[in-house]
Design a protein around this motif. Structure first.
Motif, PDB file in Angstrom:
ATOM      1  N   PRO A  97      43.985  57.540  25.171  1.00 56.62           N
ATOM      2  CA  PRO A  97      43.744  56.828  26.512  1.00 56.62           C
ATOM      3  C   PRO A  97      44.436  55.315  26.093  1.00 56.62           C
ATOM      4  O   PRO A  97      44.014  54.822  26.031  1.00 56.62           O
ATOM      5  CB  PRO A  97      42.425  57.461  26.769  1.00 56.62           C
ATOM      6  CG  PRO A  97      41.684  58.541  25.657  1.00 56.62           C
ATOM      7  CD  PRO A  97      41.796  58.060  24.661  1.00 56.62           C
ATOM      8  N   HIS A  98      45.267  55.305  27.498  1.00 50.06           N
ATOM      9  CA  HIS A  98      45.263  54.093  27.150  1.00 50.06           C
ATOM     10  C   HIS A  98      46.022  53.782  28.915  1.00 50.06           C
ATOM     11  O   HIS A  98      46.652  56.055  29.382  1.00 50.06           O
ATOM     12  CB  HIS A  98      46.304  53.870  26.245  1.00 50.06           C
ATOM     13  CG  HIS A  98      47.661  54.277  26.527  1.00 50.06           C
ATOM     14  ND1 HIS A  98      47.285  55.631  25.981  1.00 50.06           N
ATOM     15  CD2 HIS A  98      48.888  54.362  27.143  1.00 50.06           C
ATOM     16  CE1 HIS A  98      49.097  56.109  26.361  1.00 50.06           C
ATOM     17  NE2 HIS A  98      50.024  55.138  26.501  1.00 50.06           N
ATOM     18  N   ALA A  99      46.194  52.880  29.526  1.00 50.88           N
ATOM     19  CA  ALA A  99      46.311  52.592  30.773  1.00 50.88           C
ATOM     20  C   ALA A  99      46.937  51.030  31.551  1.00 50.88           C
ATOM     21  O   ALA A  99      46.092  50.005  30.616  1.00 50.88           O
ATOM     22  CB  ALA A  99      45.373  52.920  32.441  1.00 50.88           C
ATOM     23  N   PHE A 100      47.620  50.740  32.257  1.00 49.33           N
ATOM     24  CA  PHE A 100      47.664  49.279  32.524  1.00 49.33           C
ATOM     25  C   PHE A 100      47.973  49.551  33.821  1.00 49.33           C
ATOM     26  O   PHE A 100      48.668  50.632  34.254  1.00 49.33           O
ATOM     27  CB  PHE A 100      48.697  48.921  31.478  1.00 49.33           C
ATOM     28  CG  PHE A 100      50.111  49.374  31.550  1.00 49.33           C
ATOM     29  CD1 PHE A 100      51.258  48.957  33.453  1.00 49.33           C
ATOM     30  CD2 PHE A 100      50.510  50.017  30.673  1.00 49.33           C
ATOM     31  CE1 PHE A 100      52.091  49.137  33.354  1.00 49.33           C
ATOM     32  CE2 PHE A 100      52.063  50.634  31.394  1.00 49.33           C
ATOM     33  CZ  PHE A 100      53.037  50.364  32.081  1.00 49.33           C
ATOM     34  N   ALA A 101      47.854  48.485  35.078  1.00 45.58           N
ATOM     35  CA  ALA A 101      47.823  48.644  36.176  1.00 45.58           C
ATOM     36  C   ALA A 101      47.990  46.654  36.702  1.00 45.58           C
ATOM     37  O   ALA A 101      47.319  46.046  35.514  1.00 45.58           O
ATOM     38  CB  ALA A 101      46.678  48.735  36.328  1.00 45.58           C
ATOM     39  N   ASN A 102      48.485  46.215  37.330  1.00 40.87           N
ATOM     40  CA  ASN A 102      49.009  44.766  37.480  1.00 40.87           C
ATOM     41  C   ASN A 102      48.235  44.642  38.960  1.00 40.87           C
ATOM     42  O   ASN A 102      48.554  45.080  40.049  1.00 40.87           O
ATOM     43  CB  ASN A 102      50.152  44.874  37.562  1.00 40.87           C
ATOM     44  CG  ASN A 102      50.506  42.948  38.824  1.00 40.87           C
ATOM     45  OD1 ASN A 102      49.327  42.096  38.604  1.00 40.87           O
ATOM     46  ND2 ASN A 102      51.398  42.391  38.515  1.00 40.87           N
ATOM     47  N   PRO A 103      46.658  44.307  39.016  1.00 43.15           N
ATOM     48  CA  PRO A 103      45.870  44.307  40.582  1.00 43.15           C
ATOM     49  C   PRO A 103      46.162  42.554  41.292  1.00 43.15           C
ATOM     50  O   PRO A 103      45.286  42.275  41.916  1.00 43.15           O
ATOM     51  CB  PRO A 103      44.432  44.345  39.622  1.00 43.15           C
ATOM     52  CG  PRO A 103      44.202  43.789  38.380  1.00 43.15           C
ATOM     53  CD  PRO A 103      45.983  44.217  38.108  1.00 43.15           C
ATOM     54  N   THR A 104      46.973  41.723  40.597  1.00 43.16           N
ATOM     55  CA  THR A 104      46.928  40.947  41.013  1.00 43.16           C
ATOM     56  C   THR A 104      48.547  40.581  42.133  1.00 43.16           C
ATOM     57  O   THR A 104      48.701  42.279  41.664  1.00 43.16           O
ATOM     58  CB  THR A 104      48.363  39.886  39.829  1.00 43.16           C
ATOM     59  OG1 THR A 104      49.430  39.410  39.750  1.00 43.16           O
ATOM     60  CG2 THR A 104      46.742  39.530  39.253  1.00 43.16           C
ATOM     61  N   ASP A 105      48.670  39.433  43.175  1.00 45.55           N
ATOM     62  CA  ASP A 105      49.234  39.500  43.735  1.00 45.55           C
ATOM     63  C   ASP A 105      50.897  39.010  42.766  1.00 45.55           C
ATOM     64  O   ASP A 105      51.788  38.941  43.903  1.00 45.55           O
ATOM     65  CB  ASP A 105      49.442  38.953  44.422  1.00 45.55           C
ATOM     66  CG  ASP A 105      48.178  38.992  45.297  1.00 45.55           C
ATOM     67  OD1 ASP A 105      48.124  40.176  46.091  1.00 45.55           O
ATOM     68  OD2 ASP A 105      47.380  38.345  46.210  1.00 45.55           O
ATOM     69  N   THR A 106      51.131  38.781  41.748  1.00 44.99           N
ATOM     70  CA  THR A 106      52.077  37.927  41.336  1.00 44.99           C
ATOM     71  C   THR A 106      52.812  39.243  40.184  1.00 44.99           C
ATOM     72  O   THR A 106      51.983  39.985  39.219  1.00 44.99           O
ATOM     73  CB  THR A 106      51.499  36.981  39.769  1.00 44.99           C
ATOM     74  OG1 THR A 106      51.226  36.155  41.197  1.00 44.99           O
ATOM     75  CG2 THR A 106      53.314  36.005  39.424  1.00 44.99           C
ATOM     76  N   PRO A 107      54.282  39.098  39.800  1.00 42.30           N
ATOM     77  CA  PRO A 107      54.415  40.288  38.777  1.00 42.30           C
ATOM     78  C   PRO A 107      54.114  40.056  37.546  1.00 42.30           C
ATOM     79  O   PRO A 107      53.657  38.976  37.666  1.00 42.30           O
ATOM     80  CB  PRO A 107      55.986  40.321  39.081  1.00 42.30           C
ATOM     81  CG  PRO A 107      56.489  39.724  40.666  1.00 42.30           C
ATOM     82  CD  PRO A 107      55.371  38.912  40.679  1.00 42.30           C
ATOM     83  N   ALA A 108      54.103  41.000  37.227  1.00 36.22           N
ATOM     84  CA  ALA A 108      54.010  40.563  35.308  1.00 36.22           C
ATOM     85  C   ALA A 108      54.882  41.169  34.832  1.00 36.22           C
ATOM     86  O   ALA A 108      55.289  42.086  35.046  1.00 36.22           O
ATOM     87  CB  ALA A 108      52.337  41.574  35.053  1.00 36.22           C
TER      88      ALA A 108
END
Length: 173
Positions: free
Chosen positions: A110-121
């Motif tokens: 299982p895997h995931a990613f998320a951008n919780p910041t206010d800046t693009p990654a």
């Protein structure tokens, strides 16, 4: 292209597919490699791919810019809502990946990613074997490009066709 010629993709080149949820630049496709498809993925603030698992695919992520919360382990309990709180039986937890971080995901993990910041990654993403992820990205971004909240039924059907078992929902602002 003959067997004696390689492929060079300069910065800023490659076929781009995008929606408000993601921008994906195809760098190496199944046309050029038997080993893997390679992409540059821009992850906007608030995007969460949702925890998922593949039975056949192996993936590699390399964070280029920004920060992403990432998961790459089997949790003690697969809760259907928030993967960010998951913990493995050995104590692994979700980590904040910064530029230079590499994540390798074997089949079945299982895997995931998320951008919780206010800046693009931005990340370099490689999926093996090709070309499943190429087709998946094209179809996913078409669904997400319709505007409004994600159509979870359409995404679930799409993922089932491409060896993706969705464990938590995809989300984006």
């Amino acid at each position: 292209m003959t067997a004696t010629e390689g492929l060079l993709v300069p910065p800023g080149h490659g076929r781009v597919v995008q929606s408000a949820a993601q921008r994906v630049t195809f760098k190496v496709t199944g046309t050029h490699s038997r080993a893997a498809s390679t992409f540059e993925v821009e992850v906007p603030p608030g995007f969460d791919v949702g925890a998922h698992v593949h039975t056949r695919s192996e993936e590699l992520f390399y964070v280029l810019d920004g920060e992403l919360d990432v998961l790459a382990f089997e949790p003690r309990i697969r809760t259907p809502d928030n993967w960010q709180r998951w913990e493995s039986s050995s104590g692994n937890r979700v980590v904040r990946a910064t530029p230079g971080t590499v994540i390798v995901v074997p089949p079945g993990c299982p895997h995931a990613f998320a951008n919780p910041t206010d800046t693009p990654a931005k990340m370099f993403f490689q999926a093996s074997p090709p070309p499943d992820h190429e087709r998946y990205f094209e179809e996913l971004l078409e669904i997400l490009g319709n505007g409004g909240p994600p159509d979870h039924t359409a995404i679930e059907e799409l993922r089932a066709r491409y060896d993706i078992e969705q464990l938590t929902p995809l989300r984006h602002r």
